[in-house]
Design a protein around this motif. Structure first.
Motif, mmCIF file in Angstrom:
data_model
loop_
_atom_site.group_PDB
_atom_site.id
_atom_site.type_symbol
_atom_site.label_atom_id
_atom_site.label_comp_id
_atom_site.label_asym_id
_atom_site.label_seq_id
_atom_site.Cartn_x
_atom_site.Cartn_y
_atom_site.Cartn_z
ATOM 1 N N LEU A 40 8.015 7.459 8.697
ATOM 2 C CA LEU A 40 8.890 8.870 7.897
ATOM 3 C C LEU A 40 6.879 9.311 7.519
ATOM 4 N N TYR A 41 6.786 10.711 6.365
ATOM 5 C CA TYR A 41 5.416 11.020 6.440
ATOM 6 C C TYR A 41 5.720 9.990 4.897
ATOM 7 N N ALA A 42 4.196 10.054 4.751
ATOM 8 C CA ALA A 42 3.898 9.266 2.642
ATOM 9 C C ALA A 42 3.300 10.890 2.381
ATOM 10 N N GLU A 43 3.686 11.144 1.256
ATOM 11 C CA GLU A 43 3.355 12.742 0.088
ATOM 12 C C GLU A 43 3.525 12.669 -1.275
ATOM 13 N N GLN A 44 2.398 12.421 -1.893
ATOM 14 C CA GLN A 44 2.649 11.548 -3.772
ATOM 15 C C GLN A 44 2.219 13.029 -3.600
ATOM 16 N N GLN A 47 0.530 -1.129 -0.345
ATOM 17 C CA GLN A 47 -0.055 -0.277 0.664
ATOM 18 C C GLN A 47 0.758 1.682 0.385
ATOM 19 N N ASN A 48 0.722 2.396 -0.214
ATOM 20 C CA ASN A 48 1.109 3.367 -0.297
ATOM 21 C C ASN A 48 1.320 4.464 1.150
ATOM 22 N N SER A 49 -0.074 3.810 1.772
ATOM 23 C CA SER A 49 0.026 5.070 2.710
ATOM 24 C C SER A 49 -0.850 4.520 4.370
ATOM 25 N N TRP A 61 5.429 7.726 -4.808
ATOM 26 C CA TRP A 61 5.078 8.084 -4.181
ATOM 27 C C TRP A 61 6.622 9.480 -3.276
ATOM 28 N N LEU A 62 6.101 10.017 -1.982
ATOM 29 C CA LEU A 62 8.561 10.043 -1.148
ATOM 30 C C LEU A 62 7.598 10.147 -0.067
#
Ligand SMILES: O=C(O)Cc1cc(O)ccc1O
Ligand SMILES: [Fe+2]
Length: 460
Positions: free
Chosen positions: A41-45, A31-33, A62-63
């Motif tokens: 870490l924070y997920a950021e698109q 999954q991405n988030s 996705w960063l």
């Protein structure tokens, strides 16, 4: 001058779905988030196309970062204002002219004044508007200092940068890229980046496109291979710095204006990323040119490295075309570029050497602009020298030169400082004035008035 920096590590491929971790296991799986990302870490698109763009055009990454990019103070207009960046081309910002234009190479500011990539960037010409996501701008830069404690984020469009002098060591949110003259780099819309100058003084060209991304050209009858190969495009690997940096400045280019916001950490805090939206570079020396092997001069589209499409089939918002070292083998052919008028507009730059159509006056670091239907072609010296050689059908290798063209179907308007620049070559037109008629009504015509064509296709 800063110490020469080593080449970073890269991933390869064009438009791939990449993934890269600077710490093992930093990418989320499945999954991405997730509720909690690895390492806290924070997920950021970051989206490079609208969410609903067709799958084959859709670009996003996705960063996974130490702090999300939103953690900054409000944006303010940058002081001092940057007076020479334009992203909307109209009668107040720029003017139209059909005249052939050519500029000498701009001087790089001396060490007395410090100019970084942002200060040294200026718009030469362009068309359309970043606000309506349609058009382009052509900029040039001349800088002598690395960006320090600041990163640029271009909300207006994608930058395609072609350095002419001095390497660029570019830190991006996806990692580091080192770009030498003879290479090019694309920094897509929205990525934060910082440009260091490991060789000191630096100069080059930038095409910025609004509302589109570059793609590899179709190869048509060339087949499955040739021109720029997808595997030669290089993408950075994840790299991060974890530091408290009070007063770090994010410079946002938005509608051609610069805004700044402060934060207390480096934006290069992405520990891992995955996706198909990322900066990339390409070594133009890897280009595999195709061309005529018998006669005539092919159209320059055959040398397209990258193209940004318009909504009209086969018509480019902006093509990036190169004129690399190669063999000329055409028989009974005028081998330099033909004389022409083009419905597309052509901006040219020269990385090194002498361009095949201009014996004099078009210098490395200089530029020329031949707009829609403005006639141009080889200068008098080139024409006379080619004709004087006669029908020299020996193969000849053009070496030691690299020119390029940004070609667009939108007609550029020119910025006032480019038209008023002391580098503008007021005598450019003179390079063609010496072309004299070679017409001779009695040669090449038989008595009955029909042309005599020899077996080799030459007029007898
Ligand atoms: O104008 C130019 O020099 C660029 C160019 C090169 C070429 O080989 C054919 C057409 C063309 O516009
Ligand atoms: Fe041309």
């Amino acid at each position: 001058m800063e110490k020469p920096s080593a080449e970073p590590e890269y991933l390869s491929g064009f438009g791939n779905h990449f993934e890269s971790e600077a710490l093992p296991g930093a990418l989320t799986r499945g999954q991405n988030s997730p509720l909690k990302c690895p390492y806290g870490l924070y997920a950021e698109q970051i989206s490079g196309t609208s969410f609903t763009a067709p799958r084959k055009l859709n670009q996003r990454s996705w960063l996974y970062r130490i702090k999300p990019s939103v953690t900054h103070e409000p944006f303010h207009a940058r002081v001092p204002r940057h007076e020479r960046l334009v992203s909307e081309f109209n009668q107040t910002t720029s003017s139209a002219t059909p005249t052939q234009l050519r500029w000498k190479p701009v001087n790089i500011p001396d060490s007395g004044s410090s100019t970084d990539f942002i200060d040294g960037l200026y718009t030469v010409c362009g068309s359309g508007s970043s606000f309506i996501r349609h058009g382009y701008a052509i900029h040039m830069y001349a800088a002598n200092k690395s960006m320090d404690g600041c990163a640029l984020c271009n909300a207006d469009g994608d930058f395609l940068i072609v350095p002419q002098k001095g390497r660029l060591s570019i830190t991006t949110e996806c990692g580091k890229l080192q770009v030498s003259p003879g290479e090019m780099v694309v920094l897509p819309q929205g990525f934060r980046f910082s440009v260091n100058l490991p060789d000191g003084p630096s100069r080059g060209y930038v095409a910025e496109i609004f509302g589109a991304h570059f793609q590899l050209p179709d190869l048509g009858p060339i087949g499955a291979n040739g021109l720029a190969a997808a595997r030669d495009f290089l993408v950075p690997t994840a790299w991060f710095e974890e530091n408290y940096q009070p007063g770090y400045t994010i410079v946002q280019k938005f509608g051609g204006e610069l805004f700044t916001a402060k934060q207390d950490f480096s934006p290069f805090n992405v520990v891992a990323w995955h996706g198909n939206y990322a900066p990339y570079k390409y070594d133009l020396g890897k280009f595999c040119p195709f061309n005529t092997v018998l006669c005539d001069h092919g159209d320059p589209s055959v040398n397209t490295v990258l193209t940004a499409p318009s909504d009209k089939p086969g018509v480019a918002l902006l093509d990036f075309v190169i004129f690399p070292p190669r063999w000329l083998v055409a028989e009974h052919t005028f081998r330099p570029p033909y004389y022409h008028r083009n419905c597309m507009s052509e901006f040219m730059g020269l990385i090194y050497g002498v361009y095949e159509a201009k014996a004099d006056g078009f210098l490395p670091g200089g530029a020329s602009l031949h707009s829609c239907m403005t006639p141009h072609g080889p200068d008098t010296t080139t024409y006379e020298a080619t004709i004087a050689c006669g029908d020299n059908s020996e193969p000849f290798r053009i070496g030691g030169t690299l020119a390029f063209m940004f070609e667009s179907y939108l007609i550029p308007r020119i910025c006032p400082w480019a038209l008023e620049s002391p580098d503008l070559d007021k005598n450019y037109y003179q390079c063609w004035i010496g072309l004299r008629p070679h017409f001779s009504p009695h040669n090449g015509v038989e008595e009955n008035g029909t042309l005599t064509i020899s077996a080799t296709g030459r007029v007898a």
